[in-house]
Motif scaffolding. Structure first.
Motif, PDB file in Angstrom:
ATOM      1  N   THR A  60      10.815  12.095  -7.791  1.00 54.07           N
ATOM      2  CA  THR A  60       9.646  12.975  -7.698  1.00 54.07           C
ATOM      3  C   THR A  60       9.922  14.077  -6.686  1.00 54.07           C
ATOM      4  N   SER A  61       9.482  15.285  -6.977  1.00 51.68           N
ATOM      5  CA  SER A  61       9.704  16.405  -6.071  1.00 51.68           C
ATOM      6  C   SER A  61       8.497  17.328  -6.061  1.00 51.68           C
ATOM      7  N   LEU A  62       8.509  18.257  -5.119  1.00 50.20           N
ATOM      8  CA  LEU A  62       7.537  19.345  -5.068  1.00 50.20           C
ATOM      9  C   LEU A  62       8.246  20.579  -4.537  1.00 50.20           C
ATOM     10  N   ARG A  63       7.624  21.719  -4.675  1.00 50.51           N
ATOM     11  CA  ARG A  63       8.175  22.947  -4.117  1.00 50.51           C
ATOM     12  C   ARG A  63       7.561  23.211  -2.755  1.00 50.51           C
ATOM     13  N   VAL A  64       8.402  23.621  -1.801  1.00 49.60           N
ATOM     14  CA  VAL A  64       7.962  23.929  -0.448  1.00 49.60           C
ATOM     15  C   VAL A  64       8.660  25.198   0.006  1.00 49.60           C
ATOM     16  N   SER A  65       8.149  25.781   1.073  1.00 53.31           N
ATOM     17  CA  SER A  65       8.829  26.901   1.720  1.00 53.31           C
ATOM     18  C   SER A  65       9.321  26.437   3.080  1.00 53.31           C
ATOM     19  N   MET A  66      10.638  26.440   3.261  1.00 55.06           N
ATOM     20  CA  MET A  66      11.259  26.032   4.521  1.00 55.06           C
ATOM     21  C   MET A  66      12.333  27.025   4.891  1.00 55.06           C
ATOM     22  N   ASN A  67      12.331  27.417   6.158  1.00 50.49           N
ATOM     23  CA  ASN A  67      13.337  28.325   6.666  1.00 50.49           C
ATOM     24  C   ASN A  67      14.262  27.591   7.621  1.00 50.49           C
ATOM     25  N   GLU A  80       0.815  -1.220   0.000  1.00 55.52           N
ATOM     26  CA  GLU A  80       0.000   0.000   0.000  1.00 55.52           C
ATOM     27  C   GLU A  80       0.849   1.271   0.000  1.00 55.52           C
ATOM     28  N   LEU A  81       2.153   1.140   0.237  1.00 55.69           N
ATOM     29  CA  LEU A  81       3.030   2.306   0.214  1.00 55.69           C
ATOM     30  C   LEU A  81       3.678   2.530  -1.148  1.00 55.69           C
ATOM     31  N   TRP A  82       3.447   1.634  -2.111  1.00 52.00           N
ATOM     32  CA  TRP A  82       3.883   1.914  -3.471  1.00 52.00           C
ATOM     33  C   TRP A  82       3.055   3.068  -4.018  1.00 52.00           C
ATOM     34  N   TRP A  83       3.572   3.757  -5.053  1.00 53.90           N
ATOM     35  CA  TRP A  83       2.754   4.772  -5.699  1.00 53.90           C
ATOM     36  C   TRP A  83       1.440   4.165  -6.177  1.00 53.90           C
ATOM     37  N   ASN A  84       0.367   4.931  -6.049  1.00 53.69           N
ATOM     38  CA  ASN A  84      -0.907   4.538  -6.656  1.00 53.69           C
ATOM     39  C   ASN A  84      -1.254   5.556  -7.745  1.00 53.69           C
ATOM     40  N   ARG A  85      -2.243   5.242  -8.523  1.00 51.40           N
ATOM     41  CA  ARG A  85      -2.555   6.081  -9.683  1.00 51.40           C
ATOM     42  C   ARG A  85      -3.013   7.481  -9.269  1.00 51.40           C
ATOM     43  N   GLN A  86      -3.689   7.600  -8.135  1.00 54.72           N
ATOM     44  CA  GLN A  86      -4.127   8.920  -7.695  1.00 54.72           C
ATOM     45  C   GLN A  86      -2.927   9.796  -7.332  1.00 54.72           C
ATOM     46  N   GLN A  87      -1.952   9.216  -6.619  1.00 52.66           N
ATOM     47  CA  GLN A  87      -0.747   9.972  -6.297  1.00 52.66           C
ATOM     48  C   GLN A  87      -0.012  10.405  -7.562  1.00 52.66           C
ATOM     49  N   THR A 147       5.038  16.073   2.327  1.00 56.45           N
ATOM     50  CA  THR A 147       4.675  15.541   1.005  1.00 56.45           C
ATOM     51  C   THR A 147       3.200  15.193   0.881  1.00 56.45           C
ATOM     52  N   ASP A 148       2.426  15.417   1.958  1.00 58.92           N
ATOM     53  CA  ASP A 148       1.011  15.032   1.940  1.00 58.92           C
ATOM     54  C   ASP A 148       0.876  13.534   1.619  1.00 58.92           C
ATOM     55  N   ASN A 149       1.694  12.728   2.345  1.00 59.00           N
ATOM     56  CA  ASN A 149       1.711  11.281   2.136  1.00 59.00           C
ATOM     57  C   ASN A 149       1.968  10.906   0.675  1.00 59.00           C
ATOM     58  N   GLY A 150       2.770  11.720  -0.002  1.00 56.58           N
ATOM     59  CA  GLY A 150       3.114  11.421  -1.372  1.00 56.58           C
ATOM     60  C   GLY A 150       2.146  11.939  -2.417  1.00 56.58           C
ATOM     61  N   TYR A 151       1.066  12.583  -1.977  1.00 57.78           N
ATOM     62  CA  TYR A 151       0.086  13.130  -2.929  1.00 57.78           C
ATOM     63  C   TYR A 151       0.476  14.532  -3.403  1.00 57.78           C
ATOM     64  N   ILE A 152       1.412  15.166  -2.748  1.00 55.76           N
ATOM     65  CA  ILE A 152       1.987  16.496  -3.018  1.00 55.76           C
ATOM     66  C   ILE A 152       0.937  17.599  -3.179  1.00 55.76           C
ATOM     67  N   ARG A 153      -0.202  17.461  -2.525  1.00 51.51           N
ATOM     68  CA  ARG A 153      -1.180  18.559  -2.558  1.00 51.51           C
ATOM     69  C   ARG A 153      -0.683  19.739  -1.727  1.00 51.51           C
ATOM     70  N   THR A 154       0.445  19.566  -1.057  1.00 52.23           N
ATOM     71  CA  THR A 154       1.112  20.637  -0.321  1.00 52.23           C
ATOM     72  C   THR A 154       2.051  21.447  -1.213  1.00 52.23           C
ATOM     73  N   HIS A 155       2.108  21.117  -2.492  1.00 53.32           N
ATOM     74  CA  HIS A 155       2.995  21.824  -3.430  1.00 53.32           C
ATOM     75  C   HIS A 155       2.704  23.319  -3.439  1.00 53.32           C
ATOM     76  N   ASP A 156       3.760  24.106  -3.256  1.00 55.84           N
ATOM     77  CA  ASP A 156       3.669  25.568  -3.260  1.00 55.84           C
ATOM     78  C   ASP A 156       4.398  26.092  -4.490  1.00 55.84           C
ATOM     79  N   PRO A 157       3.688  26.589  -5.493  1.00 55.10           N
ATOM     80  CA  PRO A 157       4.349  27.061  -6.723  1.00 55.10           C
ATOM     81  C   PRO A 157       5.387  28.140  -6.484  1.00 55.10           C
ATOM     82  N   ASN A 158       5.307  28.804  -5.315  1.00 47.75           N
ATOM     83  CA  ASN A 158       6.271  29.864  -4.997  1.00 47.75           C
ATOM     84  C   ASN A 158       7.256  29.447  -3.913  1.00 47.75           C
ATOM     85  N   GLY A 159       7.323  28.160  -3.619  1.00 49.02           N
ATOM     86  CA  GLY A 159       8.195  27.683  -2.556  1.00 49.02           C
ATOM     87  C   GLY A 159       9.657  27.982  -2.819  1.00 49.02           C
TER      88      GLY A 159
END
Length: 222
Positions: free
Chosen positions: A79-86, A46-53, A98-110
């Motif tokens: 696989t990557s996403l943009r985030v804001s981290m200080n 269940e921790l492999w990528w699924n089609r929704q991710q 990573t939102d459990n790999g779904y990357i809905r936390t992606h910030d286009p301005n991260g």
């Protein structure tokens, strides 16, 4: 913005052609099969990528969805996403960032490119493909003009020696080169630099839930 690079890599005494490119919906079946090959049981299916991710990856941040194919077969991905981290607030859990790999936390301005996952088919792990995938992320960081690449490196060698030393002592030895860790040593070889040790990063018995946060700073960022 698409990514595509064609080249040869030395593998088992011959030069093997590879293509590094963005993965798309047409690759989903092969992406899932790749995960199964890279993370066999007892790793939970269940921790492999699924089609929704994977759909979220290619729709939210297609630039950060990269794969390697050779002779028409997919043999690696990152696989990557943009985030804001200080720097004053870097402690985190993989599943939160990573939102459990779904990357809905992606910030286009991260301000950073965060590595969600990297995997290479076991049959091709001596071809240096991981370094080429990481280079693709470095290219992307420069293209996007963000500050750095960030990501937690698992420490799967630590579990075997956890009764002998602390996680911090283990990492000190790995960075010094007196111990080898399958993940951290690889990331060091790609130019990633240690930032901090993170406790309770990911449920991972082999790493005792630790990870080493590592970075690659964009040398062109102003």
């Amino acid at each position: 913005m698409t990514y595509r690079s064609e080249q040869f890599v030395l593998f088992e005494g011959t030069f093997m052609p590879i293509v590094i490119r963005n993965y798309t919906e047409a690759d989903f079946d092969e992406m899932i099969a790749l995960q199964a090959a890279c993370f066999p049981p007892p790793f939970p299916e269940e921790l492999w990528w699924n089609r929704q991710q994977l759909t979220e990856h290619v729709q939210r941040f297609p630039e950060g969805a990269i794969c390697i194919e050779s002779n028409g077969t997919l043999i690696g991905s990152i696989t990557s996403l943009r985030v804001s981290m200080n720097d004053d607030d870097l402690s985190h859990r993989w599943e939160v960032v990573t939102d459990n790999g779904y990357i809905r936390t992606h910030d286009p301005n991260g301000n950073a490119l965060y590595i969600v996952d990297i995997c290479i088919h076991p049959a091709f792990r001596k071809a240096g493909l991981g370094k080429w995938l990481m280079n693709a992320m470095y290219h992307l960081v420069i293209k996007l003009d963000v500050q750095r690449v960030l990501g937690g490196g698992r420490m799967p060698g630590y579990g075997a020696v956890a009764n002998e030393m602390t996680a911090a002592q283990y990492i000190e030895k790995v960075v010094a080169g007196t111990l080898q860790d399958p993940v951290v040593s690889f990331l060091l070889s790609t130019g990633r630099m240690p930032v901090m040790l993170i406790e309770d990063y990911l449920e991972d018995e082999a790493s005792k839930n630790y990870a080493l946060l590592m970075e690659w700073k964009n040398p062109f960022h102003t």
